[in-house]
Structures are given as C-alpha cells and as structure tokens.
Design a protein around this motif. Structure first.
Motif, PDB file in Angstrom:
ATOM      1  N   GLY A 131       0.847  -1.184   0.000  1.00 10.93           N
ATOM      2  CA  GLY A 131       0.000   0.000   0.000  1.00 10.93           C
ATOM      3  C   GLY A 131       0.883   1.234   0.000  1.00 10.93           C
ATOM      4  N   THR A 132       0.278   2.372  -0.300  1.00  4.01           N
ATOM      5  CA  THR A 132       1.041   3.616  -0.270  1.00  4.01           C
ATOM      6  C   THR A 132       1.296   4.054   1.160  1.00  4.01           C
ATOM      7  OG1 THR A 132       0.120   4.258  -2.406  1.00  4.01           O
ATOM      8  CG2 THR A 132       1.063   6.012  -1.061  1.00  4.01           C
ATOM      9  N   LEU A 181       5.692  -5.491   1.649  1.00  3.16           N
ATOM     10  CA  LEU A 181       6.237  -5.470   0.303  1.00  3.16           C
ATOM     11  C   LEU A 181       6.113  -4.082  -0.311  1.00  3.16           C
ATOM     12  CD1 LEU A 181       4.670  -8.848  -0.840  1.00  3.16           C
ATOM     13  CD2 LEU A 181       7.123  -8.408  -0.568  1.00  3.16           C
ATOM     14  N   SER A 182       7.247  -3.507  -0.679  1.00  2.00           N
ATOM     15  CA  SER A 182       7.249  -2.233  -1.384  1.00  2.00           C
ATOM     16  C   SER A 182       6.988  -2.473  -2.873  1.00  2.00           C
ATOM     17  CB  SER A 182       8.608  -1.548  -1.213  1.00  2.00           C
ATOM     18  OG  SER A 182       9.609  -2.271  -1.913  1.00  2.00           O
ATOM     19  N   ASP A 205      -2.212   5.304  -3.720  1.00  2.00           N
ATOM     20  CA  ASP A 205      -2.207   6.739  -3.936  1.00  2.00           C
ATOM     21  C   ASP A 205      -0.928   7.080  -4.677  1.00  2.00           C
ATOM     22  OD1 ASP A 205      -3.098   9.321  -3.850  1.00  2.00           O
ATOM     23  OD2 ASP A 205      -2.803   9.625  -1.711  1.00  2.00           O
ATOM     24  N   GLU A 206      -0.673   8.349  -4.924  1.00  2.00           N
ATOM     25  CA  GLU A 206       0.546   8.699  -5.634  1.00  2.00           C
ATOM     26  C   GLU A 206       1.747   8.680  -4.689  1.00  2.00           C
ATOM     27  OE1 GLU A 206       0.870  13.554  -5.480  1.00  2.00           O
ATOM     28  OE2 GLU A 206       0.056  12.635  -7.284  1.00  2.00           O
ATOM     29  N   ALA A 362       4.852  10.517   2.047  1.00  2.00           N
ATOM     30  CA  ALA A 362       3.938  10.892   0.973  1.00  2.00           C
ATOM     31  C   ALA A 362       2.880  11.835   1.539  1.00  2.00           C
ATOM     32  CB  ALA A 362       3.270   9.655   0.373  1.00  2.00           C
ATOM     33  N   PRO A 363       2.404  12.790   0.747  1.00  2.00           N
ATOM     34  CA  PRO A 363       1.436  13.755   1.266  1.00  2.00           C
ATOM     35  C   PRO A 363       0.172  13.131   1.851  1.00  2.00           C
ATOM     36  CG  PRO A 363       2.331  14.529  -0.801  1.00  2.00           C
ATOM     37  CD  PRO A 363       2.848  13.126  -0.621  1.00  2.00           C
TER      38      PRO A 363
END
Length: 488
Positions: A131-132, A181-182, A205-206, A362-363
């Motif tokens: 996940g992000t 896991l990345s 997400d981004e 991340a934002p």
C-alpha cells in the motif's frame, strides 16, 4: 497462487550449491547481508557488485564482505562483473531498467530478488502486505493478531531480511510469513509471476513519482501482489477506497486473472453479505461466510489512533483468512501496538506531546496524520525532498488543522518550497517558519506552542535525503533529541 517449491534451505541448496551468484547492491537494511549469509550457507560462490565505493562501508561490514564474498567490485557496475555468473540477485533499490540487468537478460542470466527467492523457498504460508501508506503498521498488527495462536515471521520492507529466515534455527518453518512489500520488491514478484496466499492492499495513492513515470506505473508495480493469486487465495481491500478497489478490479479483468476471495475492512458497518472487519459503536466486528462476530472493544486496545484502528481491521481480515479463532484475534488485538516511526508518541513532557511520524513520506499519509490531531494545539514539522507528489491536499489540511508549521530547509528540499508557497496562497503564511536542522525545528515548534502546550508532530510528507540518510535516520534523530531534552 503459483506453486512454490516449499523446500526451505534444502531447495535453495539444490538450486544454488556450486553456482556463482552475483549480488547487485549490498543495501542498507539487511537484505544484501541476509542474501550473502544464505548463499554462503548453501555453498554458492558469491560475487558482489556495488555502486558505492569501498570506503562508504563500515569496517565491520567490510570484514563480513571480505570473509564471505569471493569477488567484490566497488564504485560502480560493469558488464564484466557478470562473467561466469549463473544467477544475478538485485537489491530492491536497483531500478528495473538498469543497464546491468539488461546485460544479464541478454546473456540469459536469471535475474532474481530476495523476495522472488523467498517466495519460491519458504515452506509455510505467506501473507503479503502493500500500500502507499499503512503497510508497516498493518504488517505489525497482523503479526500480533496471528501470533496469538501460531508462530509467525515478520519481515520484508521493515528493514528485516526475509531470506535469512531460511537459515537453520532462524525461524520456525511452520510459521506464517507476514511480509511487508514495497513496489520495488513487488517488481521482482511480477517477473516471476508469484503472489502470496493472502494479499493485503491498504490503499493506492501517488508516491515514488521520482522513480515511476506515472501513478499508473507505480500502481502497476503494486499489482503483482494480487494478479497471480488463485481462486483459493484471499485479497484484503479497503471497502471505502473506490480508486484502489476500482484499479484492482480493472487490472484483474485486463489480465484475465482468476481473482481471489475478498475480505474488506472499514470504519463503518459493512453491507450485509460482505465479509471482512469493521468498527461499529465502539466495537471491532468481523464477518466470514455470513457469520458475524463481536471481536473486541475499541476501548480495550492499546492502538488508539483512528488510522491504526482501521489498519487493525485489515489485520483482523488476515486472521479471518488464516482461520484464527475469535478468541485468538481478540487476544492479538489487545496485544497489538503501534509501530516506531509511525505516529509514535516519543515523550510527553511540560504539556507537550512529541509524535514521530517520519515514515509519512507521501502527502496522503502526512495529511491523514495531521487530520488526526486537528483537535489539538498543533505544531507540524514538515518538508523535504519532493517525489513529484502533489501537496495541495496536505496544504489544505495544514491550513485547517495546524497552528504552526516549521519547514525543514536544505538545498535539496524542493517540497518545503512548494508547501510554503501553497500555504501562502491559503493565507496562512504567518503560521510558517523554517529551520535548517531537526533540532532547530523541534525547538522552534516548542517555542511556538508556548506555555499552553500541545503536540509537536514530525510528519514530513516528503523524502529525507539531504539532512538525513533516510526517513529512519530522520526519525532516530527526532527521537534522540526529544528524549535527551524532554525525556525522563
């Protein structure tokens, strides 16, 4: 799931004994060292090719390399490093399109990663979590939930080598492996067409747009965790994240894949007929095959933040998939704790709570954390190096929830410049200050809160490179400074 050999170290020995294996990138988080240890144990000849110069490594690490590695190349990669090599194992930090990988493929040399080999050889079941944001917390919580009734192995992107678990005496071979896991690790699993028996996607997400050309490319790397599952496997998804679920559905349809059974998690009651876990009226509840269970009261948990409780619902879905009893899941939920570097309360002193959320790189992750402290007097330490991320929503949340924002400054820190500009557009430039070191940022945040106190939150929304080695170094410096100044 694609069938694994499930043979443990004996399968590794049968495959690699007397082979020459090139390890590309020793790494900083134990993966390279663990791989070298395994290759040594199975009798492989090891060649190391490393981009960094020899002097970048400590004497202790160099002693291990000199002891175990037959040939070590430092200071760059060259095609000649592949001469006589049977297998190449790349570090996750090595990009998929690296010229040396292309050269290996042209020569017909198999390209592997720690995770492709672990998935091939681990004799037990595997739970994969990506996940992000939230994957580290969910991995740790799933380990607590499953660990109440069975042996578990927690490893992967948590800076814990998974491959080392194959060594005799390192782990119970009957353990359920719970692996964070990345996207970079999942690239290798995509090449080998492997997915875990239980896959968890916390959200999409981004992120990492400094590496991937588009968000779609980043999400496509994540897709390996579910695309090669079979009908008897399990896929855990966020019920109310339409973008994530929609992308998963579309990718499965496009690939013509079977798709696994699904469990959903949410912070509201799931619709009738939908299996999974959720919170409702102060209780964590679960449903499987239409049978509903009251698992545990939220007030019984050591996990307190709304975000972490939602992650715990995902962990309970893992328990459902693995056949955990309700009593076992309840015990695991009560024992579960939040993770260092992720909304970690470091010290409470003089009316100020110091919170370390350094892994919010991340934002979206930082936005969620800031929102969770909106009811407090809040000073946020943020900024760093951008990863082509959009900071608009983060700036909106800072403007709405933060009393003060202290931006970290360094020549590399373009994210800090962008956040400052966005906050000025929102008319709150008077709440923004800057600091060129973390210690100065903490001191400034404390001074801005004053005698009334509140929360000093490190939640950067950006990468750390410049002032720090990585996000964990950033968190360690925050923890050390705060503890030294305000700890007991």
């Amino acid at each position: 799931m694609t069938e694994r050999e499930r043979g443990g170290i004996e399968a590794a020995r049968a495959e690699l004994a007397d082979a020459t294996v090139c390890v590309m990138g020793y790494g900083d988080h134990g993966g390279g060292a663990g791989m070298v240890d395994l290759l040594t144990a199975v009798g492989a000849r090891i060649v190391l090719t490393e981009a960094r110069p020899r002097e970048a490594f400590s004497a202790e690490v160099l002693a291990r390399i000199d002891r175990d590695v037959a040939v070590a190349h430092f200071g760059g990669h060259d095609d000649s490093h592949l001469d006589g090599v049977d297998v190449l194992v790349r570090n996750p930090a090595v990009r998929f399109g690296h010229p040396l990988l292309a050269a290996a493929r042209r020569r017909g040399i198999p390209v592997e990663m720690e995770m492709t080999l672990f998935f091939r050889w681990w004799p037990g079941r595997i739970v994969g979590i990506t996940g992000t944001k939230g994957k580290s917390t969910t991995t740790t919580l799933a380990d607590a939930v499953l660990g109440a009734e069975r042996p578990t192995l927690k490893a992967g992107n948590l800076r814990v080598s998974a491959i080392r678990a194959l060594l005799p005496g390192e782990a119970d071979p009957e353990a359920v492996a719970i692996i964070e896991l990345s996207s970079f690790q999942l690239e290798g699993l995509g090449e080998s067409r492997r997915s875990p028996e239980v896959a968890v996607v916390t959200n999409l997400d981004e992120d990492h747009l400094d590496v991937y050309p588009t968000v779609e490319d980043y999400w496509a790397a994540k897709a390996s965790i579910w695309l090669h599952q079979g009908a008897d496997d399990w896929l855990v998804l966020p019920a109310d994240d339409a973008a994530t679920v929609g992308y998963v559905d579309a990718s499965i349809a496009a690939a013509g894949a079977t798709g696994a059974r699904r469990l959903l998690f949410a912070d509201r009651r799931l619709d009738d007929g939908v299996d999974g876990a959720w919170t409702e009226d102060g209780r964590l509840r679960a449903r499987l095959d239409g049978v509903e269970h009251d698992v545990v009261g939220v007030d019984e948990l050591q996990v307190r933040s709304e975000i972490a409780v939602l992650d715990l619902c995902a962990a309970v879905c893992v328990g459902l998939a693995e056949g955990e009893s309700v009593a076992g899941m309840a015990a695991g939920c009560r024992a579960a704790r939040e993770v260092a570097d992720r909304r970690e309360v470091v010290v409470v002193a003089d009316g100020i709570t110091f919170v370390n959320d350094t892994t919010a790189t991340a934002p979206r992750a930082a936005t969620a954390t800031v929102r969770s402290f909106a009811h407090e007097r809040l000073a946020v330490i943020a900024g760093g190096k951008a990863k082509r991320s959009a900071f608009g929503a983060f700036a909106d949340e800072l403007a709405a929830s933060a009393d003060h924002v202290v931006l970290l400054r360094h020549p590399n820190y373009d994210a800090s410049d962008e956040i400052a500009a966005l906050l000025a557009e929102r008319g709150v430039a008077d709440r923004v200050s800057s600091a060129s070191s973390l210690a100065d940022a903490v001191d400034a945040a404390v001074a801005l809160l004053g005698d009334a106190g509140g929360v000093v939150l490190l939640s950067p929304a950006a990468a750390s490179f410049g002032l720090f080695t990585n996000e964990f170094d950033r968190g360690a410096q925050f923890r050390a400074y705060v503890t030294e100044r305000w700890g007991a």
